[in-house]
Motif scaffolding. Structure first.
Motif, PDB file in Angstrom:
ATOM      1  N   SER A  18       0.800  -1.216   0.000  1.00 12.27           N
ATOM      2  CA  SER A  18       0.000   0.000   0.000  1.00 12.27           C
ATOM      3  C   SER A  18       0.839   1.274   0.000  1.00 12.27           C
ATOM      4  CB  SER A  18      -0.917  -0.002   1.226  1.00 12.27           C
ATOM      5  OG  SER A  18      -0.135   0.022   2.396  1.00 12.27           O
ATOM      6  N   ILE A  19       2.151   1.166   0.160  1.00 14.33           N
ATOM      7  CA  ILE A  19       2.995   2.353   0.230  1.00 14.33           C
ATOM      8  C   ILE A  19       3.346   2.825  -1.178  1.00 14.33           C
ATOM      9  CG2 ILE A  19       5.155   1.083   0.393  1.00 14.33           C
ATOM     10  CD1 ILE A  19       6.142   3.217   2.304  1.00 14.33           C
ATOM     11  N   GLY A  20       3.502   4.103  -1.326  1.00 15.06           N
ATOM     12  CA  GLY A  20       3.897   4.670  -2.606  1.00 15.06           C
ATOM     13  C   GLY A  20       4.755   5.897  -2.382  1.00 15.06           C
ATOM     14  N   PRO A  21       5.115   6.577  -3.448  1.00 11.68           N
ATOM     15  CA  PRO A  21       5.917   7.793  -3.285  1.00 11.68           C
ATOM     16  C   PRO A  21       5.143   8.879  -2.539  1.00 11.68           C
ATOM     17  CG  PRO A  21       5.539   7.295  -5.615  1.00 11.68           C
ATOM     18  CD  PRO A  21       4.831   6.262  -4.815  1.00 11.68           C
ATOM     19  N   ILE A  22       5.855   9.594  -1.670  1.00 15.41           N
ATOM     20  CA  ILE A  22       5.268  10.708  -0.921  1.00 15.41           C
ATOM     21  C   ILE A  22       6.227  11.890  -1.044  1.00 15.41           C
ATOM     22  CG2 ILE A  22       4.544  11.532   1.349  1.00 15.41           C
ATOM     23  CD1 ILE A  22       4.097   8.605   2.137  1.00 15.41           C
ATOM     24  N   HIS A  23       5.750  13.017  -1.502  1.00 16.62           N
ATOM     25  CA  HIS A  23       6.572  14.232  -1.642  1.00 16.62           C
ATOM     26  C   HIS A  23       7.886  13.951  -2.376  1.00 16.62           C
ATOM     27  CE1 HIS A  23       3.941  16.835   0.596  1.00 16.62           C
ATOM     28  NE2 HIS A  23       3.849  15.923   1.538  1.00 16.62           N
ATOM     29  N   GLY A  24       7.806  13.144  -3.438  1.00 16.36           N
ATOM     30  CA  GLY A  24       8.985  12.843  -4.238  1.00 16.36           C
ATOM     31  C   GLY A  24       9.898  11.788  -3.638  1.00 16.36           C
ATOM     32  N   CYS A  25       9.509  11.235  -2.511  1.00 16.03           N
ATOM     33  CA  CYS A  25      10.311  10.197  -1.855  1.00 16.03           C
ATOM     34  C   CYS A  25       9.761   8.831  -2.245  1.00 16.03           C
ATOM     35  CB  CYS A  25      10.249  10.373  -0.338  1.00 16.03           C
ATOM     36  SG  CYS A  25      11.321   9.255   0.576  1.00 16.03           S
ATOM     37  N   PRO A  26      10.560   8.010  -2.946  1.00 10.77           N
ATOM     38  CA  PRO A  26      10.071   6.697  -3.379  1.00 10.77           C
ATOM     39  C   PRO A  26       9.693   5.810  -2.194  1.00 10.77           C
ATOM     40  CG  PRO A  26      12.152   7.249  -4.442  1.00 10.77           C
ATOM     41  CD  PRO A  26      11.933   8.260  -3.369  1.00 10.77           C
ATOM     42  N   ALA A  27       8.852   4.838  -2.458  1.00  9.95           N
ATOM     43  CA  ALA A  27       8.467   3.867  -1.443  1.00  9.95           C
ATOM     44  C   ALA A  27       9.701   3.180  -0.872  1.00  9.95           C
ATOM     45  CB  ALA A  27       7.525   2.829  -2.039  1.00  9.95           C
ATOM     46  N   GLY A  63      16.432  22.321   4.293  1.00 14.32           N
ATOM     47  CA  GLY A  63      15.582  23.203   5.087  1.00 14.32           C
ATOM     48  C   GLY A  63      14.442  22.462   5.742  1.00 14.32           C
ATOM     49  N   ASP A  64      13.412  23.231   6.145  1.00 15.28           N
ATOM     50  CA  ASP A  64      12.312  22.616   6.877  1.00 15.28           C
ATOM     51  C   ASP A  64      11.042  22.461   6.040  1.00 15.28           C
ATOM     52  OD1 ASP A  64      11.618  25.232   6.665  1.00 15.28           O
ATOM     53  OD2 ASP A  64      11.290  25.576   8.802  1.00 15.28           O
ATOM     54  N   GLY A  65      11.172  22.423   4.716  1.00 15.28           N
ATOM     55  CA  GLY A  65      10.014  22.236   3.838  1.00 15.28           C
ATOM     56  C   GLY A  65      10.244  21.110   2.844  1.00 15.28           C
ATOM     57  N   TRP A  66       9.244  20.855   2.014  1.00 16.96           N
ATOM     58  CA  TRP A  66       9.284  19.739   1.060  1.00 16.96           C
ATOM     59  C   TRP A  66      10.102  20.044  -0.189  1.00 16.96           C
ATOM     60  CZ3 TRP A  66       8.207  15.501   3.345  1.00 16.96           C
ATOM     61  CH2 TRP A  66       7.226  15.431   4.331  1.00 16.96           C
ATOM     62  N   ASN A  67      10.592  21.264  -0.351  1.00 17.20           N
ATOM     63  CA  ASN A  67      11.454  21.622  -1.486  1.00 17.20           C
ATOM     64  C   ASN A  67      10.819  21.251  -2.827  1.00 17.20           C
ATOM     65  OD1 ASN A  67      13.898  22.676  -2.574  1.00 17.20           O
ATOM     66  ND2 ASN A  67      14.689  20.594  -2.828  1.00 17.20           N
ATOM     67  N   GLY A  68       9.537  21.553  -2.973  1.00 17.48           N
ATOM     68  CA  GLY A  68       8.858  21.232  -4.235  1.00 17.48           C
ATOM     69  C   GLY A  68       8.836  19.744  -4.526  1.00 17.48           C
ATOM     70  N   ASP A  69       8.812  18.923  -3.479  1.00 19.97           N
ATOM     71  CA  ASP A  69       8.818  17.458  -3.594  1.00 19.97           C
ATOM     72  C   ASP A  69      10.099  16.926  -4.240  1.00 19.97           C
ATOM     73  OD1 ASP A  69       6.394  17.448  -2.342  1.00 19.97           O
ATOM     74  OD2 ASP A  69       5.220  17.041  -4.134  1.00 19.97           O
ATOM     75  N   VAL A  95      19.001  22.507   9.991  1.00 19.86           N
ATOM     76  CA  VAL A  95      17.670  21.902   9.973  1.00 19.86           C
ATOM     77  C   VAL A  95      17.361  21.355   8.581  1.00 19.86           C
ATOM     78  CG1 VAL A  95      15.198  22.366  10.216  1.00 19.86           C
ATOM     79  CG2 VAL A  95      16.828  23.368  11.827  1.00 19.86           C
ATOM     80  N   HIS A  96      16.874  20.124   8.554  1.00 25.30           N
ATOM     81  CA  HIS A  96      16.418  19.463   7.325  1.00 25.30           C
ATOM     82  C   HIS A  96      15.112  18.754   7.638  1.00 25.30           C
ATOM     83  CE1 HIS A  96      20.150  19.732   4.896  1.00 25.30           C
ATOM     84  NE2 HIS A  96      20.722  19.787   6.089  1.00 25.30           N
ATOM     85  N   LEU A  97      14.236  18.678   6.653  1.00 27.46           N
ATOM     86  CA  LEU A  97      13.033  17.871   6.806  1.00 27.46           C
ATOM     87  C   LEU A  97      13.398  16.442   6.422  1.00 27.46           C
ATOM     88  CD1 LEU A  97      10.006  17.721   7.399  1.00 27.46           C
ATOM     89  CD2 LEU A  97       9.600  18.188   4.995  1.00 27.46           C
ATOM     90  N   VAL A  98      13.058  15.498   7.293  1.00 31.03           N
ATOM     91  CA  VAL A  98      13.385  14.087   7.090  1.00 31.03           C
ATOM     92  C   VAL A  98      12.079  13.312   6.989  1.00 31.03           C
ATOM     93  CG1 VAL A  98      14.504  12.086   8.125  1.00 31.03           C
ATOM     94  CG2 VAL A  98      15.509  14.350   8.407  1.00 31.03           C
ATOM     95  N   LEU A  99      11.951  12.465   5.961  1.00 25.31           N
ATOM     96  CA  LEU A  99      10.769  11.623   5.767  1.00 25.31           C
ATOM     97  C   LEU A  99      11.191  10.161   5.747  1.00 25.31           C
ATOM     98  CD1 LEU A  99       7.772  11.070   5.034  1.00 25.31           C
ATOM     99  CD2 LEU A  99       8.420  11.439   2.638  1.00 25.31           C
ATOM    100  N   ASN A 100      10.658   9.388   6.670  1.00 25.04           N
ATOM    101  CA  ASN A 100      10.868   7.941   6.685  1.00 25.04           C
ATOM    102  C   ASN A 100       9.691   7.316   5.941  1.00 25.04           C
ATOM    103  OD1 ASN A 100      11.127   5.236   7.179  1.00 25.04           O
ATOM    104  ND2 ASN A 100      11.232   5.393   9.406  1.00 25.04           N
TER     105      ASN A 100
END
Length: 140
Positions: free
Chosen positions: A35-44, A52-58, A85-90
């Protein structure tokens, strides 16, 4: 005649209910990874770091993929040049990710759960550990 009609309707309702329940069991039996897929340009199944602290245009600036090997429940990456500071997505399904103060997974940790994001100051961290829960990944 009236009793037969009621019996047929009860049988039809029971059959429909059984089909719905069977469908629910199948949906729940599906692995989480499906059920997982790409989120904000981040592959599954990747860890992504954005400037920085934003999604940087995905568009993440760094992507890490956990490596898996039989009998090993974690893997480390040493990291370089991640200051401030960096935004980190797991975006993984297999477990939490640790940011470690030392090289090769040593030192104190900042933990980011699966499917979670956080915007920490990464200056004190020198390695990343992917902790792998095989029950979450493969259902074994």
């Amino acid at each position: 005649m009236f009793v037969r009609r009621i019996a047929r309707k009860a049988l039809a309702c029971g059959t429909a209910l059984a089909a719905v329940l069977t469908g629910l069991v199948v949906v729940q039996a599906a692995p989480a990874a499906a059920s997982i897929g790409p989120i904000h340009g981040c592959p599954a199944n990747y860890l992504c770091i954005y400037p920085g602290d934003g999604w940087n245009g995905d568009h993440p600036s760094v992507k890490y993929y956990p490596y898996y090997a039989p009998g090993i429940n974690h893997g480390e990456y040493n990291v370089y040049g991640l200051y401030g500071v960096h935004l980190v997505l797991n975006n993984t399904t297999c477990g939490p990710i640790w940011f470690n103060s030392g090289k090769n997974g040593g030192g104190y940790h900042l933990v980011i759960g699966q499917h979670d994001s956080y915007d920490p100051n990464l200056t004190p961290y020198n390695s990343i550990t992917f902790w792998i829960d095989t029950n979450l990944c493969w259902g074994s």
